[in-house]
Design a protein around this motif. Structure first.
Motif, short mmCIF file in Angstrom:
data_model
loop_
_atom_site.label_atom_id
_atom_site.label_comp_id
_atom_site.label_asym_id
_atom_site.label_seq_id
_atom_site.Cartn_x
_atom_site.Cartn_y
_atom_site.Cartn_z
N LYS A 4 5.34 -2.99 -6.10
CA LYS A 4 4.52 -1.79 -6.39
C LYS A 4 3.37 -1.46 -5.61
N LYS A 5 2.89 -0.35 -5.73
CA LYS A 5 1.86 0.05 -4.79
C LYS A 5 0.62 -0.98 -5.12
N ASP A 6 -0.05 -1.18 -4.03
CA ASP A 6 -1.28 -2.11 -4.12
C ASP A 6 -1.07 -3.56 -3.99
N ASP A 7 0.33 -3.89 -4.05
CA ASP A 7 0.53 -5.32 -4.16
C ASP A 7 0.44 -6.23 -2.70
N LEU A 8 0.00 -7.31 -2.90
CA LEU A 8 -0.29 -8.00 -1.56
C LEU A 8 1.10 -8.48 -1.22
N LYS A 22 -1.38 -5.13 2.27
CA LYS A 22 -1.32 -4.37 0.84
C LYS A 22 -0.39 -3.40 1.11
N VAL A 23 0.44 -2.98 0.13
CA VAL A 23 1.34 -1.84 -0.11
C VAL A 23 0.64 -0.65 -0.11
N MET A 24 0.95 0.24 0.79
CA MET A 24 0.13 1.62 0.54
C MET A 24 1.17 2.77 -0.01
N VAL A 35 3.47 -0.95 4.60
CA VAL A 35 2.51 -1.88 4.28
C VAL A 35 1.42 -1.60 5.50
N GLU A 36 0.20 -1.90 4.77
CA GLU A 36 -0.97 -1.66 5.84
C GLU A 36 -1.07 -2.54 6.61
N ASP A 108 1.57 -8.81 -14.08
CA ASP A 108 0.91 -7.61 -14.74
C ASP A 108 1.64 -7.31 -16.17
#
Length: 108
Positions: A4-8, A22-24, A35-36, A108
């Motif tokens: 998902k978004k914001d996962d490392l 981090k997933v953008m 990925v950032e 989560d």
């Protein structure tokens, strides 16, 4: 897709192997993630009214989701789902949560 978004995540294949970020963004239709700081592409821009001199812009390009792995407690791990049943207003409701397969912890 379990990412998902914001996962490392950590890249496990390709030229940026072993890099974390981090997933953008996630594109579920094409099974790709951005990925950032990973898979940097350069784009040459021509001069225009806003940018009089022109420039070279570096941006992240998408990579296949199968080439990244979720990072939990500093280590890459596979993800799975755990389905639990709860009672709400007298009805059984199934709740699906992501879990880390290496430790069994709920993400989560």
């Amino acid at each position: 897709m379990k990412i998902k978004k914001d996962d490392l995540v950590q890249v496990i294949a390709g030229k940026d192997k072993d890099r974390q970020g981090k997933v953008m963004a996630v594109d579920r239709a094409k099974n790709r993630v951005i990925v950032e700081g990973v898979n940097i592409k350069t784009k040459h821009q021509k001069p225009n009214r806003q940018n009089q001199t022109g420039s070279i812009v570096k941006t992240e390009a998408s990579i296949n989701a199968s080439n990244v792995m979720f990072v939990h407690n500093g280590k890459p791990t596979r993800l799975g789902y755990s389905i639990t049943t709860t009672q709400k207003d007298g009805k059984d409701i199934k709740v699906k949560k992501r879990i880390a397969k290496s430790t069994g912890d709920i993400i989560d």
